[in-house]
Write an enzyme that holds these catalytic residues in place. Structure first.
Site, mmCIF file in Angstrom:
data_model
loop_
_atom_site.group_PDB
_atom_site.id
_atom_site.type_symbol
_atom_site.label_atom_id
_atom_site.label_comp_id
_atom_site.label_asym_id
_atom_site.label_seq_id
_atom_site.Cartn_x
_atom_site.Cartn_y
_atom_site.Cartn_z
ATOM 1 N N SER A 71 0.854 -1.194 0.000
ATOM 2 C CA SER A 71 0.000 0.000 0.000
ATOM 3 C C SER A 71 0.885 1.237 0.000
ATOM 4 C CB SER A 71 -0.902 -0.004 1.234
ATOM 5 O OG SER A 71 -0.119 0.294 2.374
ATOM 6 N N LYS A 72 0.233 2.381 -0.004
ATOM 7 C CA LYS A 72 0.923 3.682 -0.003
ATOM 8 C C LYS A 72 2.004 3.761 1.082
ATOM 9 C CE LYS A 72 -0.273 6.367 -3.188
ATOM 10 N NZ LYS A 72 0.911 6.169 -3.971
ATOM 11 N N ARG A 73 1.720 3.097 2.206
ATOM 12 C CA ARG A 73 2.679 3.137 3.320
ATOM 13 C C ARG A 73 4.067 2.679 2.883
ATOM 14 N NH1 ARG A 73 2.140 -0.794 6.699
ATOM 15 N NH2 ARG A 73 0.588 -1.818 5.423
ATOM 16 N N GLU A 77 3.792 6.943 -10.822
ATOM 17 C CA GLU A 77 4.847 7.425 -9.921
ATOM 18 C C GLU A 77 6.207 6.871 -10.334
ATOM 19 O OE1 GLU A 77 3.539 7.587 -5.486
ATOM 20 O OE2 GLU A 77 2.213 6.146 -6.465
#
Ligand code: GLU
Length: 498
Positions: free
Chosen positions: A253-255, A263
């Site tokens: 995830s983004k974490r 990106e």
């Protein structure tokens, strides 16, 4: 050739992330390996969350990776349309067929009623499911209600005490009791299908032979397998691809940092490196060679070597793969790719042949120092940001200068070059050689002070390359100011001599 037809079926509700890119890639690789067709279908039945912007991004990202599809959205083909909201008539036809055959039924329960029921079930600690209230309304009665305009969904009439069986190439034989499957909605009152129903109909109509998708859909597959059975048609072969976790073993995830393809592109990872790295997430080549171009991956790819254990997304490994591909990449192409990063930093605003040549020198000097291309501007900052005061601040530099004769070396070097207009490689070599002879100093006792004299730093790329970059750069009109070698050495000497 055995008529393999696979599809990537994204919902345009967000940007492509590592998980669904891997799914797209494995479908592509499998199709190409088997001489089959790779199809792109847009699953946009979630009207609220689907956006045109995401569709455009999807197309751009897939093209960037080179995952060109043979059939489908924008390309066309014999089984279109390839966007689900344009296929509503088809879903209706199949839903009605199921109703007529007693395999599905109209349900008139109101939203509020269903919600209240769900809350009660939850309060009792039960898994919420439909009560089956409309299951036994005689078909003629139900049809009359529909004709009168009463709002209804169509639900699947899941048989009781029935064993649903399907095979998965990766996860093996699966058996689920039908009591685990709810009488799920197939068609909503507005005529839009639910995911599971549309997916089955499309896969069947589009003659899909293998369904390769993320493990999160494994729990949908019993329902889909049942729909195939109830329609009396054969299901495709399933192969679910394991979850991708971060290095801590938790779902990516983004974490964990960047997860969307855009990106990675913006950071300056090469598409072939992304393809290479993503191909290793859950698949491994039969030999040890992990650095591969797409043709090699295609030729080695097989579903038999796809693993069901979770794949770990490891940025360090991605960086290594990218560095390996950077080494192999064509220099002119890399020049084009780094231009935007330099423009963004205001290093130059326009590009001419000199700038291109300068960038080639930069890449020659600094490429091996970066994991991905956007790092290059920071990495080569030493070319533009020359600070002679650093020699009294930096501990490593101070150590070099404290060595015997370090000052003599810099002085001598300056005397050799001060009258040279353009310090090319030959001139530079000659200057160094004559210092060596004159002072009787060689090796690091010679080269370290020279590096300090030119850069005011203790480390960096080979000093010959720095000399080349600085000298050429100082004469590029369109470039941010670069101080030439002799002025640098002079400033260092000035600081040294107080
Ligand atoms: N639209 C679904 C998704 O994006 C497709 C699942 C499938 O491949 O069946 O997850």
């Amino acid at each position: 050739m055995d008529n393999v037809r696979v599809r990537f079926a994204p919902s345009p509700t967000g940007f492509l992330h590592v998980g669904n890119v891997r799914t797209a890639l494995f479908n592509f690789l499998f199709a190409k390996n088997r001489g089959g067709k790779f199809i792109l279908r847009i699953e946009d039945t979630d009207l609220e969350r689907s956006e045109k912007e995401y569709e455009d991004a999807l197309v751009r990202d897939m093209k960037w990776l080179g995952l060109n599809w043979d059939e489908g959205y924008l390309v066309g083909g014999d089984f279109g349309p390839y966007r689900q909201t344009e296929r509503l008539k088809i879903y209706k036809k199949y839903a009605l067929k199921l109703v007529e055959g007693g395999k599905a039924y109209y349900c008139f329960c109101k939203k509020e009623e269903l919600e209240a029921e769900r809350e009660r079930q939850k309060a009792r600690g039960e898994i919420p499911r439909y009560s089956g209230k409309c299951r036994n309304i005689p078909i003629d009665e139900a049809k009359k209600k529909v004709e009168k305009g009463e709002e209804a969904v169509i639900r699947l009439k899941v048989p009781k005490n029935y064993k649903i069986v399907f095979e998965d190439i990766v996860f093996g034989h699966q058996e689920i009791d039908s009591s685990q499957v709810d009488d799920r909605v197939l068609l909503r009152p507005d005529g839009t299908p639910t995911y599971n129903f549309a997916c089955v109909i499309d896969d069947f109509e589009m003659k899909i032979t293998h369904v390769l998708r993320g493990e999160q859909h494994l729990s949908n597959t019993p329902l889909q397998a049942l729909i195939y059975e109830m329609l009396g048609i054969n299901p495709p072969i399933f192969a679910h691809l394991s979850t991708i976790n971060g290095p801590d073993g938790k779902k990516l995830s983004k974490r964990h940092g960047a997860t969307s393809l855009v990106e990675f592109r913006e950071k300056g990872y090469l598409p072939e490196a992304m393809v290479n790295y993503l191909s290793l997430l859950g698949w491994s080549p039969p030999d040890e060679e992990e650095i591969m171009d797409v043709e090699e991956i295609i030729s080695k790819f097989s579903l038999e070597r796809v693993s069901k254990s979770p794949a770990i997304f490891d940025v360090q490994k991605l960086n290594w793969v990218n560095r390996e591909h950077l080494k192999k990449a064509d220099l002119d192409r890399l020049v084009q790719l780094v231009i935007p990063y330099f423009k963004k930093e205001g290093v130059f605003l326009d590009v001419n042949d000199d700038i291109k040549k300068f960038l080639k020198l930069i890449l020659d000097g600094f490429l091996t120092h970066v994991d991905y291309l956007s790092q290059i501007t920071k990495e080569c900052n030493m070319i533009f940001d020359f600070n002679p005061e650093n020699i009294v601040e930096d501990e490593e530099v101070k150590k070099i200068l404290s060595r015997e004769a370090a000052r003599d070396v810099i002085n001598c070097f300056y005397n050799k070059i001060k009258n040279i207009d353009y310090l090319d490689f030959e001139n530079y070599k000659n200057a160094v050689l004559s210092c060596m002879k004159e002072l009787g100093i060689k090796g690091k006792n010679l080269f370290h002070p020279i590096r300090v004299g030119i850069t005011a730093l203790s480390s960096g790329p080979e000093i010959e390359k720095i000399v080349d970059i600085v000298e050429f750069g100082s004469r590029c009109d369109l470039l941010k100011k670069v101080i030439p070698v002799k002025d640098r050495v002079k400033s260092v000497l000035d600081v040294l001599n107080g």
